[in-house]
Every structure is written in structure tokens, then in C-alpha cells.
Design a protein around this motif. Structure first.
Motif, PDB file in Angstrom:
ATOM      1  N   GLY A  24       0.841  -1.205   0.000  1.00  0.00           N
ATOM      2  CA  GLY A  24       0.000   0.000   0.000  1.00  0.00           C
ATOM      3  C   GLY A  24       0.874   1.252   0.000  1.00  0.00           C
ATOM      4  O   GLY A  24       1.819   1.336   0.790  1.00  0.00           O
ATOM      5  N   LEU A 133      -3.839   3.663   3.176  1.00  0.00           N
ATOM      6  CA  LEU A 133      -3.593   3.105   4.514  1.00  0.00           C
ATOM      7  C   LEU A 133      -4.691   3.550   5.477  1.00  0.00           C
ATOM      8  O   LEU A 133      -4.453   3.716   6.671  1.00  0.00           O
ATOM      9  CB  LEU A 133      -2.220   3.573   5.046  1.00  0.00           C
ATOM     10  CG  LEU A 133      -0.996   3.334   4.146  1.00  0.00           C
ATOM     11  CD1 LEU A 133       0.267   3.811   4.850  1.00  0.00           C
ATOM     12  CD2 LEU A 133      -0.866   1.864   3.783  1.00  0.00           C
ATOM     13  N   LEU A 139      -5.867  -2.458   5.534  1.00  0.00           N
ATOM     14  CA  LEU A 139      -4.590  -2.595   6.265  1.00  0.00           C
ATOM     15  C   LEU A 139      -4.290  -4.065   6.562  1.00  0.00           C
ATOM     16  O   LEU A 139      -3.153  -4.518   6.470  1.00  0.00           O
ATOM     17  CB  LEU A 139      -4.622  -1.795   7.573  1.00  0.00           C
ATOM     18  CG  LEU A 139      -4.578  -0.275   7.422  1.00  0.00           C
ATOM     19  CD1 LEU A 139      -4.776   0.412   8.770  1.00  0.00           C
ATOM     20  CD2 LEU A 139      -3.275   0.183   6.791  1.00  0.00           C
ATOM     21  N   LEU A 142      -2.547  -5.860   3.689  1.00  0.00           N
ATOM     22  CA  LEU A 142      -1.285  -5.349   3.152  1.00  0.00           C
ATOM     23  C   LEU A 142      -0.069  -6.071   3.731  1.00  0.00           C
ATOM     24  O   LEU A 142      -0.004  -6.330   4.931  1.00  0.00           O
ATOM     25  CB  LEU A 142      -1.162  -3.843   3.428  1.00  0.00           C
ATOM     26  CG  LEU A 142      -2.225  -2.940   2.798  1.00  0.00           C
ATOM     27  CD1 LEU A 142      -1.981  -1.478   3.180  1.00  0.00           C
ATOM     28  CD2 LEU A 142      -2.239  -3.093   1.284  1.00  0.00           C
ATOM     29  N   LYS A 145       3.398  -1.328   4.185  1.00  0.00           N
ATOM     30  CA  LYS A 145       2.663  -0.056   4.161  1.00  0.00           C
ATOM     31  C   LYS A 145       3.659   1.098   4.006  1.00  0.00           C
ATOM     32  O   LYS A 145       4.543   1.259   4.849  1.00  0.00           O
ATOM     33  CB  LYS A 145       1.871   0.113   5.457  1.00  0.00           C
ATOM     34  CG  LYS A 145       0.957  -1.052   5.759  1.00  0.00           C
ATOM     35  CD  LYS A 145       0.314  -0.903   7.122  1.00  0.00           C
ATOM     36  CE  LYS A 145      -0.231  -2.215   7.626  1.00  0.00           C
ATOM     37  NZ  LYS A 145       0.768  -3.077   8.283  1.00  0.00           N
ATOM     38  N   GLN A 193      -2.140   8.904   8.401  1.00  0.00           N
ATOM     39  CA  GLN A 193      -1.792   7.542   7.961  1.00  0.00           C
ATOM     40  C   GLN A 193      -0.295   7.259   8.124  1.00  0.00           C
ATOM     41  O   GLN A 193       0.127   6.104   8.071  1.00  0.00           O
ATOM     42  CB  GLN A 193      -2.185   7.333   6.488  1.00  0.00           C
ATOM     43  CG  GLN A 193      -3.681   7.368   6.246  1.00  0.00           C
ATOM     44  CD  GLN A 193      -4.000   7.315   4.766  1.00  0.00           C
ATOM     45  OE1 GLN A 193      -4.379   6.291   4.237  1.00  0.00           O
ATOM     46  NE2 GLN A 193      -3.836   8.433   4.072  1.00  0.00           N
ATOM     47  N   ALA A 197       2.206   3.551   8.849  1.00  0.00           N
ATOM     48  CA  ALA A 197       3.125   3.139   7.774  1.00  0.00           C
ATOM     49  C   ALA A 197       4.307   2.356   8.340  1.00  0.00           C
ATOM     50  O   ALA A 197       4.755   2.613   9.453  1.00  0.00           O
ATOM     51  CB  ALA A 197       3.621   4.374   7.034  1.00  0.00           C
TER      52      ALA A 197
END
Ligand code: CTP
Length: 243
Positions: A24, A133, A139, A142, A145, A193, A197
């Protein structure tokens, strides 16, 4: 007991096209998500890598909203503008090795085209968009991220150049939309976001070190997946010999 009547436990075998590795990439409009995605694809050197833009999942507008959109008065930068339910369904389909029909979006028309495009069995899928995200269900799907970062003035100038050249907009409209929706929603929804990450990539595509790290991570993930695929095949072979 006849073999045909034996109840077997679910097979440990996973076809190689299931469990696609999904990356992502979120970040401000104009931060360079698309360019970063293409750089990852070209350096991965694998045949089945697909970029899926979240733009494909903008909701269909009614007439009143569409008129607003053409006046640059419609908010495309709130999460409510995105059809997350359909996005999640398509990602789940791909993760399970099924084909997914993806809408094609026209920025000039503020609407989906009649045609769709099919995605089938990639090894790696890059999901890029301002809200890549954002949704908890996304999420969970994924494998990595990424938050792509750039100065706000860089983002704005890139966006104006692109929207005028490629998305059928004028400069005044771009600036109006930026200050009414893009900037405030970046602060409210996009920027937070960063917290979820795995890596934050400043300077986007210029950041060779970050891109190399991402490539190495994806390659390691793919090796792990193919090892577990081979182990499952071996186990399956042994259990059929035991029968
Ligand atoms: N948008 C728009 N008109 C629409 C739909 C979306 O102007 N009909 C704008 C939204 O305002 C949103 C942006 O499109 O901010 C999302 O695309 P963007 O992130 O700018 O493009 P990407 O190419 O995905 O990303 P990047 O610029 O980072 O490469």
C-alpha cells in the motif's frame, strides 16, 4: 472403509497464484505515489506486478454532485468519496487467487467509464492512493505499508501541472479545490496515515535507498511465499503416498 467416503481435512496446499503480496502506498495528492509505484515495478523485474490506483474506486456521483464537481466544489478528498466496500472485496478476491473486475475512472468526466479492466493473479499488487492506509480491512490485507512524503508546495505545483495537462482542469479551479478540500483533508485524514506506515519515503522516486529497501523486502517476501508453497506441495505428496 471405501476411499471415496473418507472425509479429508482441508488441503494444506495453496496455489501459487493465491496470497498475492500487496503493497500500500499512501500520501498527499501530488506527492509522487504513481511515480514511486512505477519505479518499484521497473526495479522488481518480475512479470506479474500490477499497480492498482484507488481512483478506480471513487463513488458514482448523482447529477447535483456531478455539477458541483465541474465547479470544483465537490469534496473528493474525504474518505466518504471512496467506495471502500468494493475496494476491499476486489482485494480479497485477488488475495484468494480470483479474478477481479476493476472500474476505469475518468477525471475529466468525474465518472467511471462503461468498460472495466480485469486483474488476475499478480505476484505483487501495488495499491496507491491518498487513502491506501486508511481502512482497517485494507490494512489487514497489506504486506507492506508505505507513506510517500513531499513538501506541500511541491505537491501543489505538481498537481496543477498534471491536472491541467491530463485531467481537463484549469489553474483557478485547481487552486480553489486545493484550498477548499485537498489541503484541509490532507491534515485531517491523509497525514495521520503516517502512523500506521512501515516506512515513510521522503523525496519519493529520488530516494534510491528507500526504493532498494522496498525491493529487497518484497523479494524476501516472495521467497518466503514460494518456500511455503513448495513445503505444502511436498507435504501433499507425502500424504497421498501414505494413502
Ligand atoms: N480528484 C479530482 N477529481 C475527481 C476525482 C479525484 O480532482 N473526479 C482528485 C482528488 O482531489 C484527490 C486526487 O484526485 O486529491 C487523487 O489523485 P492523486 O493522489 O493526486 O493522484 P495519484 O496519481 O494517485 O498520486 P500522485 O499525485 O501522488 O502520483
Amino acid at each position: 472403509m471405501s476411499k471415496a467416503l473418507t472425509v479429508r481435512p482441508p488441503s494444506p496446499y495453496q496455489p501459487p497464484w493465491a496470497d498475492v503480496c500487496i503493497i500500500g502506498i499512501a500520501g498527499s495528492s501530488g506527492s509522487g505515489k504513481s511515480t514511486l509505484s512505477h519505479a518499484i515495478v521497473s526495479q522488481l523485474n518480475l512479470p506479474w506486478v500490477v499497480i492498482l490506483s484507488m481512483d478506480s474506486f471513487y463513488k458514482t456521483l448523482d447529477e447535483e454532485s456531478s455539477r458541483k464537481a465541474f465547479r470544483n466544489e465537490y469534496d473528493f478528498d474525504s474518505p466518504s468519496a471512496i467506495d471502500f466496500d468494493v475496494l476491499v472485496q476486489r482485494l480479497r478476491d485477488l488475495k484468494a487467487g480470483r479474478r477481479a473486475e476493476i472500474p476505469i475512472y475518468s477525471f475529466a468526466k468525474h465518472a467511471r467509464e462503461k468498460e472495466t479492466t480485469s486483474i488476475y493473479s499478480p505476484h505483487v499488487l501495488i495499491l496507491e492512493g491518498i487513502f491506501a492506509l486508511y481502512d482497517q480491512r485494507v490494512l489487514e490485507l497489506l504486506d507492506m505499508k508505505i507513506f510517500c512524503e513531499a513538501d506541500a508546495d511541491t505537491c501543489l505545483s505538481r498537481r496543477i501541472l498534471r491536472d491541467v495537462a491530463e485531467r481537463g482542469r484549469d489553474i483557478e479551479g485547481c487552486i480553489k479545490q486545493w484550498f477548499a478540500f485537498v489541503k484541509p483533508n490532507f491534515e485531517q485524514y491523509v497525514e495521520p496515515q503516517r502512523k500506521v506506515a512501515d516506512i515513510i519515503v521522503p523525496r519519493g522516486v529520488e530516494n534510491r535507498v528507500a526504493i532498494t529497501m522496498v525491493i529487497q523486502y518484497i523479494e524476501r517476501k516472495l521467497i518466503q511465499k514460494s518456500q511455503s508453497h513448495r513445503a505444502a506441495l511436498k507435504k501433499l505428496g507425502q500424504s497421498s503416498e501414505d494413502d
